[in-house]
Design a protein around this motif. Structure first.
Motif, PDB file in Angstrom:
ATOM      1  N   GLY A  38      24.502  11.352  16.081  1.00  0.00           N
ATOM      2  CA  GLY A  38      25.757  11.448  15.344  1.00  0.00           C
ATOM      3  C   GLY A  38      26.528  10.146  15.255  1.00  0.00           C
ATOM      4  N   LYS A  39      25.893   9.030  15.636  1.00  0.00           N
ATOM      5  CA  LYS A  39      26.605   7.741  15.639  1.00  0.00           C
ATOM      6  C   LYS A  39      27.065   7.344  14.235  1.00  0.00           C
ATOM      7  CE  LYS A  39      23.042   5.407  17.189  1.00  0.00           C
ATOM      8  NZ  LYS A  39      21.917   6.357  17.196  1.00  0.00           N
ATOM      9  N   SER A  40      26.070   7.298  13.324  1.00  0.00           N
ATOM     10  CA  SER A  40      26.414   6.897  11.961  1.00  0.00           C
ATOM     11  C   SER A  40      27.306   7.925  11.286  1.00  0.00           C
ATOM     12  CB  SER A  40      25.151   6.701  11.128  1.00  0.00           C
ATOM     13  OG  SER A  40      24.449   5.576  11.577  1.00  0.00           O
ATOM     14  N   THR A  41      27.061   9.172  11.612  1.00  0.00           N
ATOM     15  CA  THR A  41      27.872  10.240  11.022  1.00  0.00           C
ATOM     16  C   THR A  41      29.333  10.062  11.401  1.00  0.00           C
ATOM     17  OG1 THR A  41      25.972  11.650  11.393  1.00  0.00           O
ATOM     18  CG2 THR A  41      27.972  12.725  10.659  1.00  0.00           C
ATOM     19  N   ASN A  77      30.703   7.137   9.437  1.00  0.00           N
ATOM     20  CA  ASN A  77      30.910   7.507   8.039  1.00  0.00           C
ATOM     21  C   ASN A  77      32.118   8.417   7.862  1.00  0.00           C
ATOM     22  OD1 ASN A  77      28.798   5.991   7.126  1.00  0.00           O
ATOM     23  ND2 ASN A  77      27.321   7.672   7.134  1.00  0.00           N
ATOM     24  N   LYS A  80      18.538   5.934  11.859  1.00  0.00           N
ATOM     25  CA  LYS A  80      19.325   7.046  11.358  1.00  0.00           C
ATOM     26  C   LYS A  80      18.486   8.313  11.332  1.00  0.00           C
ATOM     27  CE  LYS A  80      22.495   4.511   8.488  1.00  0.00           C
ATOM     28  NZ  LYS A  80      22.908   4.224   7.151  1.00  0.00           N
ATOM     29  N   GLU A  83      21.805  12.313   9.148  1.00  0.00           N
ATOM     30  CA  GLU A  83      22.780  11.271   8.855  1.00  0.00           C
ATOM     31  C   GLU A  83      22.512  10.638   7.508  1.00  0.00           C
ATOM     32  OE1 GLU A  83      24.055   9.244  12.925  1.00  0.00           O
ATOM     33  OE2 GLU A  83      21.995   9.936  12.801  1.00  0.00           O
ATOM     34  N   ASN A 136      24.683  10.069   3.547  1.00  0.00           N
ATOM     35  CA  ASN A 136      24.991   8.786   2.921  1.00  0.00           C
ATOM     36  C   ASN A 136      24.953   8.854   1.413  1.00  0.00           C
ATOM     37  OD1 ASN A 136      25.412   7.497   5.299  1.00  0.00           O
ATOM     38  ND2 ASN A 136      23.272   6.892   5.554  1.00  0.00           N
TER      39      ASN A 136
END
Lengths: 264, 318
Positions: A44-47, A50, B310, B314, B318
């Motif tokens: 869930g880092k990028s989530t 974002n 990713k 995720e 995007n």
């Protein structure tokens, strides 16, 4: 400076691919915090990043930047608070345009774009100085198309663009992951310099645990969309890879099964 | 194989090439600057022709009629832009929908006739195929169209050099970068499509005057002819011209070359019915060149997502 309040996000809800990416996640950053974020694939880092940047709206919860509720603010409006560097070195800059044009666009982040003809002489001088500080020789290539630069140079330029107009919050999404190790180290050094000089509040996702430990004043770890570790202050300074893994085991009762996080 | 026949035909080809050069400049804005293949032009070219001819027949001045063609053309681009950004329809499909709808609109503009002639003897036309040789230079269609092209290039050069215009150019370069820098990408796309179709419809107005009639089918294949001009212009002048204004002029030159080549091919005895096939083949080859170059001559294609961590979920976001 940044406050994430109980946000949840589920992708592909109601389908076989349903994935709960963020699960009631809360996080509060103080001004000047440089937080490194680690976690395995799909943690869930990028989530999370974002959600802060406004790529989409969370299902539940709120995001505040500098006390302003930005939960419903569209991405391009929210940009006035944020500096962002992406994982892909090719998308943080416009390849078809000159270095100075890219910088000029970044310089006007948060301003209304008018029909004024740009770029002014004075502006150009300041870009030259800033580029010289990067130490990549770009100061003599203001008119070069960005597409001619290497991945590392483009990432350094993106970093400069993100900080050109001081953001309230700098978001770095594995911005060195696509670079070779030597270039990655250089860009990371540069990141540290820019963050410290401008005292930027920063969220940096990295897949490299050594980097996560070496940089910043605070380290957080996500797993299954939840915050499972939050280490700051003195404790952060004395971290080792082993101690982080031990802590991970302590909280989750599971071993950290992601080789790529340990390598490199 | 009379060489005089060829030489006689060249001025006309040049004039036609210049008019289509304006179409090519419009297509350059969408295809090259915004990175959108906009098929609206197949319809908006005819719309411009129909509006211009009908206005002139109704007694409006030449300038008014061309201005109206430009404005109505902008509206067609606006429709495609809104279909794309507000309604989430992929750009190519949005263009096709507008284009199809415009076929009916164009028929109605011309009072349900598929073809509307305008007699150069009775109306003061700006450009006409009668005026490509043996007339004073200021009446020559080639001269007049060249001047118009230079004015358009100058205006576009100034516009794309402004703070706002610069973000339009960046939109096609990297949408992610634009969003991160606070640029409203959707708005920019709509503006780009609007300007582009305004220019194409304006060129449609000129073309209708030049050939002496507006026709509901006059825009058929416009996107391909325009793209042919764009790819030829880029292939020949891309390396020499780096300035934005010169790039636009290259589109016009590409279009002229295209029409001169067609003239030669016809002179050599090619069945004119095969022209559209020939155009399609030329464009297909030119568009394929960069792909094959990247595939076979640069060794490795850049691994854009190497080291990606990713998760699928995720990426979905995007």
């Amino acid at each position: 400076m940044l406050e994430i309040k109980n946000i949840s996000k589920t992708f592909n809800a109601g389908t076989i691919n349903e994935k709960r990416a963020l699960d009631n996640l809360s996080l509060k950053l103080d001004e000047g915090d440089f937080v490194t974020v680690i976690g395995g694939n799909g943690a869930g880092k990028s989530t999370m990043l974002n959600a802060v940047a406004g790529v989409w709206k969370p299902d539940l919860g709120q995001v505040f930047i500098g006390g302003v509720d930005v939960t419903k603010m569209p991405e391009h409006k929210r940009a006035k608070f944020l500096g962002r560097v992406f994982q892909d070195p090719m998308i943080g800059t416009a390849a078809n345009m000159q270095i100075e044009e890219n910088l000029a666009i970044a310089m006007r982040r948060g301003n209304r774009r008018t029909l004024k003809w740009f770029i002014t002489k004075k502006e150009r001088e300041s870009y030259r100085e800033k580029l010289a500080e990067l130490g990549l020789g770009l100061e003599d290539r203001l008119k070069s198309k960005v597409g001619l630069l290497s991945g590392g140079q483009r990432q350094a330029l993106t970093l400069l663009m993100a900080s050109l107009k001081t953001p309230k919050l700098l978001l770095l999404d594995e911005h060195t992951a696509a670079l070779d190790p030597k270039t990655a180290a250089k860009v990371l050094e540069l990141t540290d310099k820019i963050v410290n000089e401008n005292k930027l509040t920063t969220l940096m996702i990295t897949h490299n645990m050594n980097d996560a430990i070496a940089y910043g004043n605070r380290l957080i770890m996500l797993s299954d969309g939840k915050l499972i570790l939050d280490i700051k202050g003195e404790e952060k300074k004395h971290l080792t890879v082993e101690s982080v893994l031990a802590k991970f085991y302590e909280v989750s009762g599971d071993s950290f099964a992601d080789d790529s996080t340990l390598l490199g | 194989m009379n060489i005089d026949a060829l030489i006689n035909g060249l001025p006309g080809a040049a004039a036609q090439g210049l008019i289509w050069g304006i179409v090519a400049i419009g297509i350059y804005i969408t295809y090259k600057i915004l990175d959108i293949a906009d098929l609206t032009v197949d319809g908006s070219l005819g719309t411009g022709g129909a509006v211009c001819v009908m206005m002139m027949l109704a007694g409006y001045s030449n300038g008014m009629s061309l201005a109206a063609a430009f404005v109505i053309g902008m509206v067609t681009g606006l429709v495609t832009g809104l279909l794309n950004t507000v309604m989430g329809i992929p750009a190519i499909l949005a263009g096709i929908l507008t284009q199809l709808g415009l076929y009916s609109v164009n028929l109605k503009i011309m009072g349900s006739r598929a073809n509307t002639p305008i007699n150069p003897n009775n109306y003061d036309l700006l450009v006409s195929l009668r005026n490509v040789k043996n007339v004073p230079f200021y009446e020559n269609a080639i001269f007049i169209t060249a001047v118009i092209t230079l004015v358009i290039v100058a205006i576009l050069y100034l516009f794309f050099g402004t703070e706002f215009g610069c973000t339009l150019r960046a939109t096609g370069g990297s949408e992610a970068m634009c969003r991160a820098q606070g640029v409203n990408v959707e708005f920019n796309k709509v503006v780009g499509l609007t300007i582009s179709n305004g220019l194409v419809a304006f060129a449609g107005g000129l073309l209708a005057q030049y050939q002496g009639f507006a026709d509901v089918n006059m825009g058929r294949g416009a996107i391909v002819i325009g793209l042919a001009a764009v790819v030829i212009g880029e292939a020949i002048f891309g390396r020499i011209f780096s300035n934005f204004a010169l790039n636009l002029i290259a589109m016009s030159l590409g279009s002229i070359i295209y029409y001169l080549v067609l003239q030669v091919v016809i002179w050599r005895g090619l069945d004119p019915q095969l022209l559209k096939l020939l155009s399609a083949i030329i464009v297909a080859i030119f568009l394929a060149i960069p792909y094959f170059k990247g595939k076979y001559f640069n060794g490795v294609i850049l691994a854009r997502h190497s080291g990606s961590e990713k998760g699928d979920a995720e990426n979905a976001g995007n």
